[in-house]
Design a protein around this motif. Structure first.
Motif, short mmCIF file in Angstrom:
data_model
loop_
_atom_site.label_atom_id
_atom_site.label_comp_id
_atom_site.label_asym_id
_atom_site.label_seq_id
_atom_site.Cartn_x
_atom_site.Cartn_y
_atom_site.Cartn_z
N ASN A 391 3.63 6.06 16.62
CA ASN A 391 3.14 6.24 15.23
C ASN A 391 4.15 5.70 14.22
N LYS A 392 5.43 5.95 14.49
CA LYS A 392 6.43 5.45 13.55
C LYS A 392 6.51 3.93 13.57
N MET A 393 6.28 3.36 14.72
CA MET A 393 6.26 1.90 14.79
C MET A 393 5.03 1.32 14.09
N LEU A 394 3.92 2.07 14.18
CA LEU A 394 2.68 1.58 13.54
C LEU A 394 2.67 1.80 12.03
N HIS A 395 3.43 2.80 11.59
CA HIS A 395 3.35 3.19 10.18
C HIS A 395 3.62 2.03 9.20
N PRO A 396 4.73 1.29 9.34
CA PRO A 396 4.98 0.22 8.36
C PRO A 396 3.88 -0.84 8.30
N PRO A 397 3.42 -1.38 9.43
CA PRO A 397 2.35 -2.38 9.29
C PRO A 397 1.06 -1.81 8.72
N LEU A 398 0.74 -0.55 9.07
CA LEU A 398 -0.50 0.04 8.53
C LEU A 398 -0.37 0.30 7.02
N GLU A 399 0.82 0.70 6.61
CA GLU A 399 1.04 0.90 5.17
C GLU A 399 0.91 -0.42 4.41
N SER A 400 1.50 -1.45 5.00
CA SER A 400 1.40 -2.77 4.37
C SER A 400 -0.06 -3.22 4.28
N LEU A 401 -0.77 -2.92 5.36
CA LEU A 401 -2.19 -3.28 5.39
C LEU A 401 -2.97 -2.51 4.33
N ARG A 402 -2.63 -1.23 4.18
CA ARG A 402 -3.31 -0.40 3.19
C ARG A 402 -3.03 -0.95 1.77
N ASP A 403 -1.74 -1.27 1.52
CA ASP A 403 -1.39 -1.81 0.20
C ASP A 403 -2.11 -3.13 -0.07
N ALA A 404 -2.14 -3.95 0.96
CA ALA A 404 -2.79 -5.25 0.79
C ALA A 404 -4.29 -5.09 0.54
#
Lengths: 425, 290
Positions: A391-404
């Motif tokens: 989950n911690k590894m997935l968090h940054p890309p998913l956050e970036s995806l959400r922002d985008a």
């Protein structure tokens, strides 16, 4: 997300044009059914009111979204109308413009009388009609549901709708009051027994105690309206007698042609009135009274278009509230598109999670096989550790995806994720 | 002691009030209505003071001369205007009433200040005659103003131009009622003035009395009263004349007759009303125009 809308509204199209394009509920259902066969992959909703006829379409596949020309042709060919006369005064919107437009329509910002309450129910009915015809889907469902939500938010957060204002109320408060000092004892004749008639009666009752007389082709409905408002019902054959006696006429029938022609009025009514003033509010589309009736001495005839000036004054009075309403519309449109974009990223996110969890589960199985002495508590701790790590590894890309996705710039990121993690398309 | 109040004082006040009323047609001025009321009230106080001064100077005033007679009519009309500011604060009635008031004040400045002929008539007849005709004039003026407003409002509604300006007029129903009442009241008052004029004439000459029908003022007033009676009869027998534009036309026609009477009264030097110059100056009494 592919959206398109074409339509005619009171802003660009005169009453003469709109009355040729208007759809009654039966025609709406029939037309939607026909258009579904013509545009099988598309979702369709038709909004047809006195002041607008608008066709909304949505399709997941951009290539299958009906073109504006196809939508215009669909409406015009249904009424057997030529394109030359009607294509000049229409509006076409796509994508974000469509969402903002329906939000504005539902919130009555596009209405002739800004703040009028009827349009929200009309938008709702239009969507329900499309639902019954089976021409809606998830795309337009979201658009219309959020439109209704936005309209309600504007109602509650601004004073745009503080006072009940509609075309009948403006007609009574600003025009009829220029003719009559009070409505007490006035002979008020209602032609037609629809919703508009009842809305008008509500305002008349607030303004005074007139004598209400209802003339309607459908006797049962007419009697019901007369009974509801403590008035008298008269048969359609008594129309001329009633017009000769009336002080104020409010006409809201759904007749397809004028029910009172200039010649008939001059023959049956004018000689009996002795130039006594008569104020006629023709709120029907198409018109119930021929425009020539208004030329007679003592007759003041107002149609829907004539109410424009009064409505503009009304709009000016509410101008102070418009920025707040516009801000809400922008916020809601932003939220709608952010959610829509985020939903579009759903499959990639699911793939990404699956792509991470599958190796995790495989590695855990291998580890547990190698260390059979581990008790349940230790196994549980290791599993939780692995979950937290993934989950911690997935968090940054998913956050970036959400922002985008909030900004609508997620397409590049989605492609990158697909390629980096070799996700299935 | 001379207070220094003259016609210019209240005339200017009314002119400022009219300017304020007219300014309201183009722009929104804060407290315009209050300013209008204050200026008119100030004018009315000066007007009353001036009439009081005239009464002090000339016991038979304020109906002793045409000048006083016009000013009293203007005073009554101004009082009505002040009343409308309270009862109908949002209507632009001043745009129509104030020019009529200013016209009366203007006519007063042109009219003779010398006492009217008494011909030794009993004072009471002259007073009643003058009051009737003065009030009749006010009624005709009000009818004319209401008639103008009716025609304007009717035209605005008909042509759908209500929203194009800031002129706020009463409803057609109100104006029609005001018109009808003004016409009926004017008929009664002018008729009363006419009859008391005849009675006054007969009373002052006893058995030798005769009515000078050929006198221009008497002649024009007779014509005006005849018109008012015809208008009333017309209204009784012809239903269309009881409502709408017809009533407005009738009152406007009555106004034309009134202008004729007033013009002859003001400028008609050979009328019997001016013979006081030779025989009535010594003992002026109250009296109207006939």
């Amino acid at each position: 997300m592919n959206l398109r809308m074409i339509g005619w509204s009171h802003h660009e199209a005169k009453l003469d044009v709109r009355q040729m394009l208007v759809f009654d509920p039966a025609q709406t259902a029939h037309a939607l059914g026909a258009w579904q066969q013509r545009f099988p992959q598309s979702e369709l909703v038709l909004v047809s009111t006195c002041n607008r006829v608008e066709l909304y379409s949505a399709c997941k596949d951009e290539n299958r979204l009906p073109t504006a020309d196809a939508l215009i042709d669909a409406i015009l060919s249904y009424h057997n109308l030529s394109r030359e006369q009607y294509a000049e005064c229409l509006s076409t919107f796509s994508q974000r413009e469509v969402v903002q437009h329906i939000y504005r329509v539902a919130a009555s910002l596009e209405s002739m009388v800004v703040g009028e309450p009827q349009i929200l129910a009309q938008v709702k009915e239009a969507y329900q009609c499309a639902q019954q015809a089976g021409t809606t889907g998830p795309l337009l469902h979201d658009v219309f549901q959020t439109a209704l939500h936005t309209a309600k938010r504007i109602t509650s957060e601004t004073s745009l709708h503080k006072h009940r204002v509609s075309i009948p109320s403006v007609a009574i408060a600003e025009l009829a009051s220029c003719v009559f000092e009070s409505f007490d004892g006035k002979y008020v004749l209602i032609l037609g027994a629809g919703e508009m008639a009842e809305e008008t009666l509500r305002y008349l009752r607030d303004a005074g105690s007139p004598e209400i007389h209802v003339v309607n082709r459908h006797e049962e409905r007419g009697r019901q309206v007369a009974k509801n408002w403590g008035g008298d019902f008269h048969r359609w054959e008594d129309l001329w007698d009633q017009l000769a006696r009336a002080d104020l006429v409010i006409s809201t029938t759904s007749a397809e042609e004028p029910i009172v022609s200039t010649e008939a009025f001059a023959e049956h009514v004018e000689p009996r009135r002795h130039q006594r003033p008569l104020f006629i509010l023709d709120l029907a589309v198409p018109r119930d009274f021929s425009p020539g009736v208004g030329q007679a001495l003592g007759i003041y005839l107002y149609s829907l278009d004539d109410l424009t000036q009064a409505c503009q004054r009304n709009e000016a009075a509410r101008a102070a509230e418009l920025p707040a309403a516009e801000k809400i519309i922008t916020e809601e449109a932003d939220r709608y598109f952010a959610n829509a974009h985020y939903r579009a990223t759903g499959p990639v996110i699911s793939e990404l999670r699956r792509g991470m969890h599958e190796p995790k589960n495989a590695e855990l199985s291998r580890l547990f096989n190698k260390l059979p002495e581990l008790d349940d508590h230790a196994r549980q701790e290791i599993e939780q550790f692995a979950d937290r790590l993934v989950n911690k590894m997935l968090h940054p890309p998913l956050e970036s995806l959400r922002d985008a996705s909030q900004n609508g710039t997620h397409h590049g990121l989605l492609d990158a994720l697909r390629r980096l993690f070799q996700l299935e398309d | 002691m001379d207070s220094g109040i003259n016609m210019i004082c209240f005339g200017a006040c009314y002119a400022i009030a009219l300017a304020l009323e007219l300014s309201g047609l183009w722009t929104r001025i804060r407290l315009r209505r209050v300013a209008c009321l204050m200026v008119t009230a100030a004018g009315l106080v000066a007007h009353t003071w001036y009439l009081g001064k005239r009464v002090a100077e000339l016991p038979a005033a304020p109906l002793a001369s045409h000048h006083d007679w016009y000013l009293l009519a203007a005073w009554v009309l101004t009082t009505i205007y002040v009343g409308t500011l309270f009862y109908y604060p949002k209507k632009s009635l001043g745009v129509f009433l104030l020019p009529a008031i200013l016209a009366l004040v203007g006519a007063a400045s042109l009219a003779a200040t010398k006492p009217l002929a008494s011909f030794e008539a009993p004072r009471v007849w002259g007073l009643v005659h003058g009051v009737f005709l003065m009030l009749g004039t006010v009624a005709v003026l009000l009818g004319f103003v209401a008639g103008l407003m009716y025609l304007m409002q009717s035209s605005r509604i008909k042509n759908k131009t209500l929203a194009s300006g800031r002129l706020r007029l009463p409803s057609l129903e109100w104006l029609e009622r005001a018109n009808s009442r003004a016409l009926g009241t004017a008929t009664v008052l002018v008729g009363g003035g006419f009859i008391t004029g005849i009675l006054s004439r007969l009373a002052q000459q006893g058995d030798r009395g005769f009515v000078p029908w050929s006198d221009p003022v008497v002649l024009s007033l007779t014509a005006m009263m005849g018109w008012l009676i015809i208008a009333e009869v017309f209204r009784l027998i012809y239903p269309a004349a009881r409502q709408g534009r017809k009533v407005a036309y009738l009152t406007i026609a009555a106004f034309v007759f009134l202008i004729l009477v007033l013009a002859i009264m003001t400028f008609g030097g050979d009328s019997l009303h001016f013979k006081s110059e030779t025989i009535g100056q010594a003992a002026p009494t109250a009296g109207g125009p006939t």
